[in-house]
Enzyme design. Sequence first.
Site, PDB file in Angstrom:
ATOM      1  N   LYS A 141      -1.409  -8.655   5.702  1.00 25.57           N
ATOM      2  CA  LYS A 141      -2.790  -8.469   5.235  1.00 25.57           C
ATOM      3  C   LYS A 141      -3.741  -9.622   5.601  1.00 25.57           C
ATOM      4  O   LYS A 141      -4.314  -9.599   6.677  1.00 25.57           O
ATOM      5  CB  LYS A 141      -2.776  -8.166   3.744  1.00 25.57           C
ATOM      6  CG  LYS A 141      -2.228  -6.757   3.481  1.00 25.57           C
ATOM      7  CD  LYS A 141      -2.752  -6.114   2.227  1.00 25.57           C
ATOM      8  CE  LYS A 141      -2.540  -4.620   2.272  1.00 25.57           C
ATOM      9  NZ  LYS A 141      -1.461  -4.124   1.392  1.00 25.57           N
ATOM     10  N   TYR A 153       4.857  -1.622  -4.842  1.00 27.35           N
ATOM     11  CA  TYR A 153       4.411  -1.009  -3.581  1.00 27.35           C
ATOM     12  C   TYR A 153       4.813  -1.926  -2.431  1.00 27.35           C
ATOM     13  O   TYR A 153       4.514  -3.116  -2.440  1.00 27.35           O
ATOM     14  CB  TYR A 153       2.893  -0.787  -3.559  1.00 27.35           C
ATOM     15  CG  TYR A 153       2.457  -0.210  -2.228  1.00 27.35           C
ATOM     16  CD1 TYR A 153       2.671   1.129  -1.922  1.00 27.35           C
ATOM     17  CD2 TYR A 153       1.903  -1.030  -1.246  1.00 27.35           C
ATOM     18  CE1 TYR A 153       2.327   1.649  -0.679  1.00 27.35           C
ATOM     19  CE2 TYR A 153       1.547  -0.512  -0.003  1.00 27.35           C
ATOM     20  CZ  TYR A 153       1.769   0.825   0.269  1.00 27.35           C
ATOM     21  OH  TYR A 153       1.442   1.334   1.501  1.00 27.35           O
ATOM     22  N   TYR A 199      -4.164   8.656   3.037  1.00 29.87           N
ATOM     23  CA  TYR A 199      -3.863   9.498   1.876  1.00 29.87           C
ATOM     24  C   TYR A 199      -4.925  10.565   1.619  1.00 29.87           C
ATOM     25  O   TYR A 199      -5.441  10.669   0.524  1.00 29.87           O
ATOM     26  CB  TYR A 199      -3.694   8.640   0.612  1.00 29.87           C
ATOM     27  CG  TYR A 199      -2.712   7.522   0.796  1.00 29.87           C
ATOM     28  CD1 TYR A 199      -1.347   7.783   0.767  1.00 29.87           C
ATOM     29  CD2 TYR A 199      -3.138   6.221   1.026  1.00 29.87           C
ATOM     30  CE1 TYR A 199      -0.431   6.762   0.964  1.00 29.87           C
ATOM     31  CE2 TYR A 199      -2.227   5.187   1.217  1.00 29.87           C
ATOM     32  CZ  TYR A 199      -0.877   5.472   1.182  1.00 29.87           C
ATOM     33  OH  TYR A 199       0.019   4.465   1.376  1.00 29.87           O
ATOM     34  N   ASP A 242       7.688  -9.963  -1.547  1.00 31.55           N
ATOM     35  CA  ASP A 242       6.671  -9.313  -0.726  1.00 31.55           C
ATOM     36  C   ASP A 242       5.314  -9.917  -1.086  1.00 31.55           C
ATOM     37  O   ASP A 242       4.706  -9.545  -2.083  1.00 31.55           O
ATOM     38  CB  ASP A 242       6.709  -7.800  -0.975  1.00 31.55           C
ATOM     39  CG  ASP A 242       5.644  -7.051  -0.182  1.00 31.55           C
ATOM     40  OD1 ASP A 242       4.753  -7.705   0.395  1.00 31.55           O
ATOM     41  OD2 ASP A 242       5.698  -5.806  -0.160  1.00 31.55           O
TER      42      ASP A 242
HETATM   43  C1  LIG Z   1      -0.315  -3.346   1.916  1.00 38.13           C
HETATM   44  C2  LIG Z   1       1.031  -3.751   1.490  1.00 38.13           C
HETATM   45  C3  LIG Z   1       2.164  -3.455   2.277  1.00 38.13           C
HETATM   46  C4  LIG Z   1       2.073  -2.675   3.568  1.00 38.13           C
HETATM   47  O1  LIG Z   1       1.368  -3.325   4.554  1.00 38.13           O
HETATM   48  P1  LIG Z   1       0.732  -2.473   5.772  1.00 38.13           P
HETATM   49  O2  LIG Z   1       0.135  -3.506   6.658  1.00 38.13           O
HETATM   50  O3  LIG Z   1      -0.257  -1.528   5.171  1.00 38.13           O
HETATM   51  O4  LIG Z   1       1.861  -1.745   6.421  1.00 38.13           O
HETATM   52  C5  LIG Z   1       3.387  -3.890   1.814  1.00 38.13           C
HETATM   53  N1  LIG Z   1       3.512  -4.574   0.659  1.00 38.13           N
HETATM   54  C6  LIG Z   1       2.452  -4.892  -0.097  1.00 38.13           C
HETATM   55  C7  LIG Z   1       2.645  -5.675  -1.348  1.00 38.13           C
HETATM   56  C8  LIG Z   1       1.183  -4.472   0.273  1.00 38.13           C
HETATM   57  O5  LIG Z   1       0.120  -4.751  -0.510  1.00 38.13           O
END
Ligand SMILES: *Cc1c(COP(=O)(O)O)cnc(C)c1O
Length: 426
Positions: A276, A146, A18, A247
């Site tokens: 992550k 997000y 970004y 997520d």
């Molecule tokens: C970081 C994140 C993503 C994306 O993961 P990347 O490995 O950066 O593609 C998706 N959802 C959540 C909740 C995140 O924190």
Amino acid sequence: MNWTQMLDFDRGHIWHPYTSLASPLPVYPVESASGVRVRLQDGTELVDGMASWWCVIHGYNHPVLNEAVQKQLHKMAHVMFGGFTHEPAVELAQMLRDLTPQGLEKVFFCDSGSVSVEVALKMALQYWHAAGKPEKTKFISLERGYHGDTFGAMSVCDPVTGMHTLFSGFLPRNFFAPSPGCGFAEPCLPEHLEKAADLIKQHHREVAAFILEPVVQGAGGMKFYSPEYLNAVKQLCRQYDLLLIADEIATGFGRTGRLFACEHAGITPDIMCVGKALTGGYMSLAAAMCTDRIAEVISSRSPGAFMHGPTFMGNPLACATAVASIQLLLDCDWQKKIMFIEQELRKGLESCIDLPGVREVRVLGAIGVLEMEDMVDTALAQKMFVELGVWIRPFLNLIYVMPPYVADREDVAKLTQAMRYAAENI
Ligand SMILES: *Cc1c(COP(=O)(O)O)cnc(C)c1O
């Protein structure tokens, strides 16, 4: 090349997350990192408050993880997953099946969090296609959510911070419920749920799934919300025949005080994404998991196959590291560690609410947030933090930390003192 030349080249040619290449934010050259400390090229040591964006839960350069990488490296770094399988993938899938909420039986490995969100969305679409309801192609998600930067993921991110207008010609149009208005420890009242319930009632015939970050909205605003809300959404999804996608990419592996944030509400989603911290921050790996029912239905109708298969699917090096990282987590008293960090963050941050400019102080598990009244100048704050010997990278109006779980009392105190100083002086 010396470091001045390298930084010049970096400024001229390399995109960072970004940022503009015309006026890039400054970057700091890192020489090495160990435990909770990141060492810059000039010898400055910084206490890391970011865990490199939620990933590095055990700290940097961990001997156990290093050994896991090396051991696997001597067998094979990679082998295609089409037609082959291997112990690291099987072991990791077993662990994920055992540790995630009951009922998530099937595992799809992929390269990154965003890709796992794409896979989850695609699973939902293929499920409804096979179930004879191909008209269910939309998603409901939360404002301030997000879910990643790829297009499918972006289409369910907050429409404002997710820059939907920029890509509006291409992006699928989905539905957005307001960010939950009930804080973590508050009850979820009918008024908190009203808009989400209305959206579901109005649009369920065309909606495949509700996708959300359970309990903690991360990169969209670092908001914590009531597990009761999550529970209520789960019930509504069941009632109106929507799938629920959780997520857990940011929240998974202990960060919120539970191994997975869904456990706060005691629910099992239909599909769940992890990423992550999965490899302890060693490399990029993620997974989309689903229930038997989703897999059965997808497999029951033409094409029969689930239509996804990344080149680096189930990468052995990443899987072996993930197995070691999860084992390390289970072997340490992680709940106690998270509770300790939570307590130290509260101790250090709670009184910041009295500072002018601070709108709210939030702590949950190993996450501490100062929400400011105004936007924070990232470059300026970053410089201040580096001078204070910490690594904290604010965004929007948020100064926040989520340190590696190995942070001790002094480390956390150093972080919270720096946050207070920034709040007072920025
Ligand atoms: C970081 C994140 C993503 C994306 O993961 P990347 O490995 O950066 O593609 C998706 N959802 C959540 C909740 C995140 O924190």
